[in-house]
Design a protein around this motif. Structure first.
Motif, PDB file in Angstrom:
ATOM      1  N   ILE A  95     134.269  49.595 102.866  1.00 48.49           N
ATOM      2  CA  ILE A  95     134.087  50.989 102.445  1.00 48.49           C
ATOM      3  C   ILE A  95     133.116  51.702 103.375  1.00 48.49           C
ATOM      4  N   ALA A  96     132.017  51.048 103.733  1.00 45.65           N
ATOM      5  CA  ALA A  96     131.042  51.663 104.635  1.00 45.65           C
ATOM      6  C   ALA A  96     131.647  51.880 106.020  1.00 45.65           C
ATOM      7  N   ASP A  97     132.448  50.921 106.478  1.00 42.26           N
ATOM      8  CA  ASP A  97     133.067  51.048 107.791  1.00 42.26           C
ATOM      9  C   ASP A  97     134.126  52.142 107.790  1.00 42.26           C
ATOM     10  N   SER A  98     134.919  52.219 106.726  1.00 43.40           N
ATOM     11  CA  SER A  98     135.968  53.251 106.669  1.00 43.40           C
ATOM     12  C   SER A  98     135.384  54.651 106.489  1.00 43.40           C
ATOM     13  N   ALA A  99     134.162  54.746 105.996  1.00 40.85           N
ATOM     14  CA  ALA A  99     133.493  56.036 105.871  1.00 40.85           C
ATOM     15  C   ALA A  99     132.929  56.501 107.218  1.00 40.85           C
ATOM     16  N   GLY A 100     133.099  55.688 108.256  1.00 44.00           N
ATOM     17  CA  GLY A 100     132.659  56.063 109.589  1.00 44.00           C
ATOM     18  C   GLY A 100     131.193  55.782 109.839  1.00 44.00           C
ATOM     19  N   LEU A 101     130.571  54.955 109.006  1.00 46.43           N
ATOM     20  CA  LEU A 101     129.161  54.623 109.198  1.00 46.43           C
ATOM     21  C   LEU A 101     129.029  53.577 110.292  1.00 46.43           C
ATOM     22  N   GLY A 102     127.852  53.417 110.822  1.00 47.68           N
ATOM     23  CA  GLY A 102     127.607  52.460 111.900  1.00 47.68           C
ATOM     24  C   GLY A 102     127.574  51.022 111.382  1.00 47.68           C
ATOM     25  N   ASP A 103     127.344  50.131 112.324  1.00 46.42           N
ATOM     26  CA  ASP A 103     127.320  48.704 111.994  1.00 46.42           C
ATOM     27  C   ASP A 103     126.180  48.360 111.033  1.00 46.42           C
ATOM     28  N   ALA A 104     125.040  48.937 111.233  1.00 47.03           N
ATOM     29  CA  ALA A 104     123.895  48.647 110.354  1.00 47.03           C
ATOM     30  C   ALA A 104     124.176  49.114 108.925  1.00 47.03           C
ATOM     31  N   GLN A 105     124.781  50.282 108.796  1.00 44.80           N
ATOM     32  CA  GLN A 105     125.103  50.778 107.455  1.00 44.80           C
ATOM     33  C   GLN A 105     126.229  49.955 106.825  1.00 44.80           C
ATOM     34  N   SER A 106     127.173  49.475 107.641  1.00 43.87           N
ATOM     35  CA  SER A 106     128.235  48.604 107.114  1.00 43.87           C
ATOM     36  C   SER A 106     127.642  47.289 106.604  1.00 43.87           C
ATOM     37  N   ALA A 107     126.669  46.750 107.345  1.00 45.17           N
ATOM     38  CA  ALA A 107     125.997  45.525 106.899  1.00 45.17           C
ATOM     39  C   ALA A 107     125.234  45.769 105.606  1.00 45.17           C
ATOM     40  N   LEU A 108     124.585  46.917 105.517  1.00 47.95           N
ATOM     41  CA  LEU A 108     123.885  47.264 104.266  1.00 47.95           C
ATOM     42  C   LEU A 108     124.870  47.451 103.117  1.00 47.95           C
ATOM     43  N   GLY A 109     126.029  48.050 103.399  1.00 47.46           N
ATOM     44  CA  GLY A 109     127.068  48.191 102.376  1.00 47.46           C
ATOM     45  C   GLY A 109     127.563  46.832 101.903  1.00 47.46           C
ATOM     46  N   ALA A 110     127.715  45.899 102.852  1.00 50.52           N
ATOM     47  CA  ALA A 110     128.139  44.542 102.489  1.00 50.52           C
ATOM     48  C   ALA A 110     127.074  43.856 101.638  1.00 50.52           C
ATOM     49  N   LEU A 111     125.811  44.019 102.005  1.00 47.94           N
ATOM     50  CA  LEU A 111     124.724  43.434 101.208  1.00 47.94           C
ATOM     51  C   LEU A 111     124.648  44.067  99.824  1.00 47.94           C
ATOM     52  N   ALA A 112     124.871  45.374  99.755  1.00 43.84           N
ATOM     53  CA  ALA A 112     124.881  46.037  98.446  1.00 43.84           C
ATOM     54  C   ALA A 112     126.038  45.522  97.590  1.00 43.84           C
ATOM     55  N   GLY A 113     127.199  45.301  98.212  1.00 42.31           N
ATOM     56  CA  GLY A 113     128.345  44.742  97.488  1.00 42.31           C
ATOM     57  C   GLY A 113     128.068  43.330  96.999  1.00 42.31           C
ATOM     58  N   LEU A 114     127.401  42.533  97.847  1.00 49.78           N
ATOM     59  CA  LEU A 114     127.035  41.174  97.447  1.00 49.78           C
ATOM     60  C   LEU A 114     126.076  41.193  96.267  1.00 49.78           C
ATOM     61  N   ALA A 115     125.060  42.061  96.349  1.00 49.27           N
ATOM     62  CA  ALA A 115     124.094  42.160  95.241  1.00 49.27           C
ATOM     63  C   ALA A 115     124.783  42.604  93.959  1.00 49.27           C
ATOM     64  N   LEU A 116     125.685  43.571  94.072  1.00 51.26           N
ATOM     65  CA  LEU A 116     126.431  44.045  92.909  1.00 51.26           C
ATOM     66  C   LEU A 116     127.314  42.931  92.338  1.00 51.26           C
ATOM     67  N   GLY A 117     127.914  42.135  93.226  1.00 56.37           N
ATOM     68  CA  GLY A 117     128.746  41.016  92.779  1.00 56.37           C
ATOM     69  C   GLY A 117     127.942  39.941  92.073  1.00 56.37           C
ATOM     70  N   LEU A 118     126.762  39.632  92.604  1.00 56.51           N
ATOM     71  CA  LEU A 118     125.904  38.641  91.943  1.00 56.51           C
ATOM     72  C   LEU A 118     125.419  39.147  90.590  1.00 56.51           C
ATOM     73  N   LEU A 119     125.068  40.428  90.539  1.00 57.89           N
ATOM     74  CA  LEU A 119     124.657  41.022  89.273  1.00 57.89           C
ATOM     75  C   LEU A 119     125.813  41.012  88.271  1.00 57.89           C
ATOM     76  N   GLY A 120     127.002  41.343  88.745  1.00 60.91           N
ATOM     77  CA  GLY A 120     128.183  41.325  87.877  1.00 60.91           C
ATOM     78  C   GLY A 120     128.502  39.931  87.375  1.00 60.91           C
ATOM     79  N   ALA A 121     128.358  38.924  88.227  1.00 63.65           N
ATOM     80  CA  ALA A 121     128.601  37.541  87.803  1.00 63.65           C
ATOM     81  C   ALA A 121     127.598  37.133  86.739  1.00 63.65           C
ATOM     82  N   GLY A 122     126.350  37.573  86.903  1.00 66.10           N
ATOM     83  CA  GLY A 122     125.332  37.265  85.890  1.00 66.10           C
ATOM     84  C   GLY A 122     125.632  37.936  84.563  1.00 66.10           C
ATOM     85  N   VAL A 123     126.119  39.171  84.619  1.00 69.19           N
ATOM     86  CA  VAL A 123     126.454  39.886  83.389  1.00 69.19           C
ATOM     87  C   VAL A 123     127.663  39.240  82.710  1.00 69.19           C
TER      88      VAL A 123
END
Length: 161
Positions: A95-123
């Protein structure tokens, strides 16, 4: 059904608390000497899991019981713990890459997705209803191996008592 033998460490009329040793997957492998996973498992040691279960067999402290988890429960837990975080991590990066963001923002988007996934698994796995679903079941008391104790013979002393 995945079964494990556990030791009863505390008991009341209604509940028992059992401990089962969590073994690494490579504890039965033949090539433990050259395996880095085996070395890590030895470094961190074997954890004890304490679980409270209904005392349906009137078990007492010191007895061994067999507990089990349905195969479908293990599949569901694995999907929640592993697949959901990875899928959301990939989705966050895409999603971050398709929005035209740079590599650093794409990595942050991936980390945010991972954190959201871990939180969702806990819930998903931590809700009261799902905890009962993931709870192991007390199946039976473990069959103890037959032990033979030595018999002590006294020497014959004639007719003397």
């Amino acid at each position: 059904m995945i079964e494990e033998t556990a030791l009863v460490v505390d008991a009341t009329d209604d509940y028992i608390w059992v401990e089962a040793k969590a073994r690494s997957a490579c504890s039965t492998c033949g090539s433990q000497s050259g395996c880095s996973t085996s070395s890590l498992s030895k470094l961190f040691g074997i954890r004890q899991q304490r679980i409270r279960l209904p005392n349906t067999f009137s078990s007492r402290i010191g007895e061994q019981v067999v507990i089990g988890v349905e195969d479908q429960v293990m599949v569901s837990a694995s999907l929640a713990a592993y697949i959901l975080p990875v899928v959301l991590m990939i989705a966050g990066g895409v999603i971050a890459d398709s929005a035209g963001l740079g590599d650093a923002q794409s990595a942050l988007g991936a980390l945010a997705g991972l954190a959201l996934g871990l939180l969702g698994a806990g819930v998903v796995t931590g809700s009261h209803r799902m905890r009962r679903y993931f709870q192991p079941q007390l199946l039976r008391q473990a069959v103890r191996p037959l032990t033979v104790s030595p018999i002590e013979f006294q020497s014959f002393q004639g007719d003397k008592p």
